[in-house]
Design an enzyme around this catalytic site. Structure first.
Site, PDB file in Angstrom:
ATOM      1  N   LYS A  15       3.529   7.931  -2.454  1.00 53.54           N
ATOM      2  CA  LYS A  15       4.007   7.453  -3.769  1.00 53.54           C
ATOM      3  C   LYS A  15       2.836   7.030  -4.657  1.00 53.54           C
ATOM      4  CE  LYS A  15       6.552   4.086  -2.045  1.00 53.54           C
ATOM      5  NZ  LYS A  15       6.258   4.175  -0.595  1.00 53.54           N
ATOM      6  N   ARG A  90      13.831  -1.140  -3.575  1.00 52.14           N
ATOM      7  CA  ARG A  90      13.794  -0.941  -2.120  1.00 52.14           C
ATOM      8  C   ARG A  90      15.082  -1.382  -1.444  1.00 52.14           C
ATOM      9  NH1 ARG A  90       7.726  -1.226  -1.887  1.00 52.14           N
ATOM     10  NH2 ARG A  90       7.070  -0.919   0.256  1.00 52.14           N
ATOM     11  N   ARG A 129      -5.689   4.350   6.348  1.00 46.27           N
ATOM     12  CA  ARG A 129      -5.797   4.248   4.884  1.00 46.27           C
ATOM     13  C   ARG A 129      -6.809   3.176   4.476  1.00 46.27           C
ATOM     14  NH1 ARG A 129      -0.370   3.512   1.399  1.00 46.27           N
ATOM     15  NH2 ARG A 129      -0.169   1.504   2.411  1.00 46.27           N
ATOM     16  N   ARG A 162      -5.766  -2.530   4.029  1.00 42.76           N
ATOM     17  CA  ARG A 162      -4.756  -3.536   3.710  1.00 42.76           C
ATOM     18  C   ARG A 162      -4.308  -4.229   4.988  1.00 42.76           C
ATOM     19  NH1 ARG A 162      -0.332  -0.594  -0.014  1.00 42.76           N
ATOM     20  NH2 ARG A 162       0.978  -1.869   1.329  1.00 42.76           N
ATOM     21  N   ARG A 173       7.210  -2.050   8.838  1.00 43.32           N
ATOM     22  CA  ARG A 173       7.531  -1.616   7.473  1.00 43.32           C
ATOM     23  C   ARG A 173       8.389  -0.355   7.488  1.00 43.32           C
ATOM     24  NH1 ARG A 173       1.848  -0.953   5.396  1.00 43.32           N
ATOM     25  NH2 ARG A 173       2.734  -0.389   3.399  1.00 43.32           N
TER      26      ARG A 173
HETATM   27  P1  AMP Z   1       3.753  -1.406  -0.938  1.00 42.33           P
HETATM   28  O1  AMP Z   1       2.393  -1.551  -1.512  1.00 42.33           O
HETATM   29  O2  AMP Z   1       4.723  -0.760  -1.881  1.00 42.33           O
HETATM   30  O3  AMP Z   1       3.749  -0.762   0.423  1.00 42.33           O
HETATM   31  O4  AMP Z   1       4.297  -2.906  -0.719  1.00 42.33           O
HETATM   32  C1  AMP Z   1       3.649  -3.809   0.124  1.00 42.33           C
HETATM   33  C2  AMP Z   1       4.588  -4.972   0.451  1.00 42.33           C
HETATM   34  O5  AMP Z   1       4.950  -5.662  -0.758  1.00 42.33           O
HETATM   35  C3  AMP Z   1       5.912  -4.587   1.090  1.00 42.33           C
HETATM   36  O6  AMP Z   1       5.803  -4.385   2.494  1.00 42.33           O
HETATM   37  C4  AMP Z   1       6.764  -5.797   0.730  1.00 42.33           C
HETATM   38  O7  AMP Z   1       6.426  -6.926   1.543  1.00 42.33           O
HETATM   39  C5  AMP Z   1       6.299  -6.109  -0.681  1.00 42.33           C
HETATM   40  N1  AMP Z   1       7.087  -5.339  -1.682  1.00 42.33           N
HETATM   41  C6  AMP Z   1       6.643  -4.331  -2.486  1.00 42.33           C
HETATM   42  N2  AMP Z   1       7.633  -3.861  -3.254  1.00 42.33           N
HETATM   43  C7  AMP Z   1       8.737  -4.561  -2.933  1.00 42.33           C
HETATM   44  C8  AMP Z   1      10.092  -4.515  -3.354  1.00 42.33           C
HETATM   45  N3  AMP Z   1      10.528  -3.618  -4.273  1.00 42.33           N
HETATM   46  N4  AMP Z   1      10.955  -5.402  -2.799  1.00 42.33           N
HETATM   47  C9  AMP Z   1      10.553  -6.304  -1.895  1.00 42.33           C
HETATM   48  N5  AMP Z   1       9.309  -6.379  -1.427  1.00 42.33           N
HETATM   49  C10 AMP Z   1       8.400  -5.530  -1.935  1.00 42.33           C
END
Ligand code: AMP
Length: 214
Positions: A15, A90, A129, A162, A173
């Site tokens: 994404k 999400r 990553r 990360r 996740r």
């Molecule tokens: P990402 O960078 O999109 O993988 O997001 C990293 C982390 O941020 C996720 O594992 C969640 O803990 C939090 N997060 C990101 N987007 C959301 C969302 N739409 N709803 C809830 N938590 C989120």
């Protein structure tokens, strides 16, 4: 051009990578809720402090918290030509909150692009990553290594892993994705908005998306 987009897919599905490809070509604003939350953590805000533990464990941050961040971002000037929502919504509740916000702002959703990648590839990608601290460029030790280890090709910034890309958290996740985000995909499929791309070569994916959206 399809203006208002959602990118949905498991963590590591691409994404962020394809958001970067598209925003370099068209005037989309890129809204990554993960990036917005990491920025709150970096600035040590109250929101950041309350989200940090959940993120480190691979759990979702409460719907209302992310919804409020997205709403204020969508209202900004640079999002009027089109947006890519990356990693939001999400949960089905977030999707419903987004519908309400879009109606309020007089915007319509054009497409939801689903990135489908097998789990074993996702885990390989996530744990290898690396991101640049300075410009956010994404590398991968296995599939897209930087020319010099630990250094960003684009800006010379320092690369880091990360904390939630460790194998244990990455697995968690994925579990959260299957439990909470799969119903979101069905939500948009039922609305006839879904466009699915399956794992292919990077350039093939980019071409498929361009053909569908531009
Ligand atoms: P990402 O960078 O999109 O993988 O997001 C990293 C982390 O941020 C996720 O594992 C969640 O803990 C939090 N997060 C990101 N987007 C959301 C969302 N739409 N709803 C809830 N938590 C989120």
């Amino acid at each position: 051009m399809k203006k208002n987009l959602i990118f949905v897919g498991a963590p590591g599905a691409g994404k962020g990578t394809f958001s970067a490809v598209l925003t370099a070509e068209k005037p989309y604003c890129h809204i990554s809720t993960g990036d917005l939350l990491r920025d709150e953590i970096k600035r040590d805000t109250q929101l950041g402090r309350s989200a940090a533990g959940l993120m480190k464990a691979g759990k979702l941050v409460p719907d209302e918290v992310v919804a409020a961040m997205v709403e204020s971002r969508l209202a900004q000037k640079d999002c009027q030509e089109g947006f890519i929502l990356d990693g939001y919504p999400r949960t089905v509740h977030q999707a419903e909150l987004l519908d309400a916000v879009l109606t309020k702002l007089g915007k319509e959703l054009d497409r939801v692009v689903l990135f489908q990648v097998p789990d074993e590839v996702l885990l390989q990608r996530l744990t290898a990553r690396e991101s640049c601290r300075k410009c956010g460029e994404i590398f991968n030790k296995l599939f897209k290594p930087s020319k010099t280890a630990g250094v960003c090709d684009k800006c010379g910034g320092e690369l880091f892993q990360r904390p939630d890309d460790s194998l244990e958290t990455a697995k968690n996740r994925l579990k959260v994705f299957y439990e909470q985000t799969l119903p979101v995909i069905e939500y948009y499929r039922a609305k006839g908005k879904l466009f699915t791309v399956t794992a292919l070569e990077r350039e093939q994916i980019a071409d498929l998306i361009r053909k569908e959206l531009y």
